[in-house]
Design a protein around this motif. Structure first.
Motif, PDB file in Angstrom:
ATOM      1  N   LEU A 283      34.385  62.061  74.379  1.00 11.61           N
ATOM      2  CA  LEU A 283      35.681  62.219  75.032  1.00 11.61           C
ATOM      3  C   LEU A 283      36.362  60.874  75.257  1.00 11.61           C
ATOM      4  O   LEU A 283      37.579  60.796  75.363  1.00 11.61           O
ATOM      5  CB  LEU A 283      35.503  62.957  76.366  1.00 11.61           C
ATOM      6  CG  LEU A 283      35.033  64.413  76.260  1.00 11.61           C
ATOM      7  CD1 LEU A 283      34.769  64.987  77.652  1.00 11.61           C
ATOM      8  CD2 LEU A 283      36.050  65.267  75.519  1.00 11.61           C
TER       9      LEU A 283
ATOM     10  N   GLN B 174      26.729  63.774  69.241  1.00 10.51           N
ATOM     11  CA  GLN B 174      27.764  64.176  70.195  1.00 10.51           C
ATOM     12  C   GLN B 174      27.486  63.502  71.533  1.00 10.51           C
ATOM     13  O   GLN B 174      26.496  63.784  72.190  1.00 10.51           O
ATOM     14  CB  GLN B 174      27.775  65.694  70.392  1.00 10.51           C
ATOM     15  CG  GLN B 174      28.920  66.154  71.293  1.00 10.51           C
ATOM     16  CD  GLN B 174      28.722  67.558  71.828  1.00 10.51           C
ATOM     17  OE1 GLN B 174      27.649  67.899  72.309  1.00 10.51           O
ATOM     18  NE2 GLN B 174      29.763  68.362  71.749  1.00 10.51           N
TER      19      GLN B 174
ATOM     20  N   ASN C  39      35.815  65.932  69.121  1.00  7.34           N
ATOM     21  CA  ASN C  39      34.696  66.365  69.966  1.00  7.34           C
ATOM     22  C   ASN C  39      34.395  67.851  69.821  1.00  7.34           C
ATOM     23  O   ASN C  39      33.245  68.267  69.736  1.00  7.34           O
ATOM     24  CB  ASN C  39      34.993  66.031  71.431  1.00  7.34           C
ATOM     25  CG  ASN C  39      33.730  65.888  72.251  1.00  7.34           C
ATOM     26  OD1 ASN C  39      32.856  65.083  71.923  1.00  7.34           O
ATOM     27  ND2 ASN C  39      33.607  66.675  73.307  1.00  7.34           N
ATOM     28  N   GLU C  40      35.442  68.673  69.781  1.00 10.61           N
ATOM     29  CA  GLU C  40      35.234  70.119  69.711  1.00 10.61           C
ATOM     30  C   GLU C  40      34.773  70.578  68.327  1.00 10.61           C
ATOM     31  O   GLU C  40      34.261  71.681  68.170  1.00 10.61           O
ATOM     32  CB  GLU C  40      36.519  70.860  70.097  1.00 10.61           C
ATOM     33  CG  GLU C  40      37.715  70.608  69.186  1.00 10.61           C
ATOM     34  CD  GLU C  40      38.480  69.347  69.534  1.00 10.61           C
ATOM     35  OE1 GLU C  40      39.547  69.118  68.929  1.00 10.61           O
ATOM     36  OE2 GLU C  40      38.013  68.566  70.402  1.00 10.61           O
ATOM     37  N   ALA C  41      34.932  69.716  67.309  1.00 12.70           N
ATOM     38  CA  ALA C  41      34.566  70.091  65.944  1.00 12.70           C
ATOM     39  C   ALA C  41      33.196  69.603  65.521  1.00 12.70           C
ATOM     40  O   ALA C  41      32.618  70.117  64.558  1.00 12.70           O
ATOM     41  CB  ALA C  41      35.613  69.550  64.967  1.00 12.70           C
TER      42      ALA C  41
ATOM     43  N   SER D  30      31.161  61.705  68.071  1.00 16.82           N
ATOM     44  CA  SER D  30      32.274  62.168  68.909  1.00 16.82           C
ATOM     45  C   SER D  30      31.985  61.825  70.360  1.00 16.82           C
ATOM     46  O   SER D  30      30.828  61.711  70.764  1.00 16.82           O
ATOM     47  CB  SER D  30      32.483  63.680  68.768  1.00 16.82           C
ATOM     48  OG  SER D  30      31.455  64.394  69.418  1.00 16.82           O
TER      49      SER D  30
ATOM     50  N   VAL E 281      25.547  73.123  75.598  1.00 13.23           N
ATOM     51  CA  VAL E 281      26.467  73.138  74.455  1.00 13.23           C
ATOM     52  C   VAL E 281      26.070  74.146  73.384  1.00 13.23           C
ATOM     53  O   VAL E 281      26.903  74.563  72.575  1.00 13.23           O
ATOM     54  CB  VAL E 281      26.601  71.733  73.817  1.00 13.23           C
ATOM     55  CG1 VAL E 281      27.236  70.763  74.789  1.00 13.23           C
ATOM     56  CG2 VAL E 281      25.258  71.215  73.334  1.00 13.23           C
TER      57      VAL E 281
ATOM     58  N   ILE F   4      28.252  79.145  69.223  1.00 12.84           N
ATOM     59  CA  ILE F   4      28.117  77.881  68.495  1.00 12.84           C
ATOM     60  C   ILE F   4      26.977  77.953  67.494  1.00 12.84           C
ATOM     61  O   ILE F   4      27.100  77.504  66.343  1.00 12.84           O
ATOM     62  CB  ILE F   4      27.914  76.708  69.469  1.00 12.84           C
ATOM     63  CG1 ILE F   4      29.200  76.406  70.236  1.00 12.84           C
ATOM     64  CG2 ILE F   4      27.424  75.460  68.744  1.00 12.84           C
ATOM     65  CD1 ILE F   4      30.340  75.897  69.369  1.00 12.84           C
TER      66      ILE F   4
END
Length: 339
Positions: A198, A173, A217-219, A196, A236, A241
């Motif tokens: 942005l 990420q 990104n959110e997944a 991922s 994060v 999470i």
């Protein structure tokens, strides 16, 4: 202010402003027991002065722990410059910051961080020698990535029984300077990359150059994988999470990955191995520290190679003591810093 200093055990706080350039800066020195405080300078907007103060104090503490576990003759420090919506002359602002650093007589050595660049360090260097990460000094990001790669191999060995990354699904990420350099090394080692960011352009580059699989990104955090490597912003790993993670280990470059300390225990309870961020991502600090001290590249590379060994040691203590590796790393650092 003093409650923040007490909570993080800061040695000192230094504030400066320069109306002519718009400089508003805070330097936090957490510890000088092992040597001069070294840490990056952030140039970011903050909601208020209290937010800037809390950020710099927390980060300075992390730098002390990082230097201690890395075996460096450095203390921990950090600086933040509050970023205004408009600045007339960025170069002049960083020159003013250089004069501020120099007024501390070597107690603090600065480096690049979020929002700053080697060009900014060049401006600082016009007024003080207590600066690293200049254009001539080189980018520390590849060295951070090198250390994280070694840490991922150590984590795979500890959790999966082998340090061979061939065929492992590794989710990265954040594809900034460190994240992309790490992804390149993982791809070369035969890992199956999930990525991922942005910035969709960086994701597309990883797809084209590294054969990576793009994930929203959110997944990405909750996508099934062997190892999750957070390499973007901190915080994060929240309780929510962690409850949804589907990985065997978390080992990435991001600073302050845990939203709060108890998250480390939640990861441990779920059987997910966590590589303490300030241990695994210490390669950049090792590079700028040893380079500033005049060490040559072979000596720096040899020091970087020890990151995996340090993580293995932390994991062994954690397993023996039935604690989270994050708790164990904190205890080792505090023993070094405070006796």
């Amino acid at each position: 202010m003093f409650d923040i200093m007490e909570a993080t055990r800061l040695e000192s706080l230094h504030l400066a402003q320069d109306p002519a350039t718009g400089l508003k800066a805070i330097i936090a020195i957490h510890s000088s027991r092992l040597g001069p405080a070294l840490g990056g300078c952030r140039y970011l907007p903050y909601a208020d002065d209290d937010a800037a103060l809390r950020d710099v104090a927390r980060l300075a503490q992390g730098m002390s722990y990082k230097a201690a576990l890395a075996g460096l003759r450095q203390g921990g420090g950090k600086a933040v410059i509050v970023r205004a919506p408009h600045v007339d002359n960025r170069g002049a602002l960083f020159e003013a910051f250089g004069r501020f650093i120099d007024s501390l007589g070597g107690a603090y050595v600065t480096a690049v961080d979020s929002g700053t660049s080697s060009t900014d360090m060049d401006c600082i260097a016009q007024h003080t020698r207590h600066v690293t990460s200049t254009t001539s000094g080189g980018d520390p990001s590849p060295h951070t990535a090198m250390g994280v790669f070694a840490g991922i191999r150590a984590s795979a060995q500890a959790r999966l029984g082998s340090d061979d990354l061939e065929g492992l699904r590794i989710a990265v990420q954040g594809l900034g300077h460190v994240g992309y350099a790490l992804a390149e090394q993982l791809a070369a080692a035969g890992a199956e990359l999930l990525v991922s960011d942005l910035d969709t352009g960086k994701v597309q580059l990883a797809v084209e150059q590294l054969g990576a699989q793009p994930i929203a990104n959110e997944a990405l955090l909750t996508t099934p994988c062997d190892i999750l490597a957070p390499c973007g912003l901190g915080g994060v790993l929240t309780s929510q999470i962690v409850a949804q993670l589907r990985c065997a280990a978390v080992a990435g470059a991001a600073n302050n990955q845990l939203a709060h300390p108890d998250v480390a225990d939640e990861l441990e309870a779920r059987g997910i191995l966590y590589a303490p961020d300030y241990v695994i991502n210490s390669g950049g600090l090792i590079f700028v520290s040893l380079q500033h001290q005049g060490e040559d590249l072979p000596a720096i590379t040899a020091h970087l190679a020890q990151i995996g060994n340090r993580l293995t040691e932390v994991y062994a203590h954690a397993q023996a003591e039935h604690r989270s590796p994050a708790r164990v790393a904190d205890l080792i650092a505090e023993r070094i810093l405070y006796g």
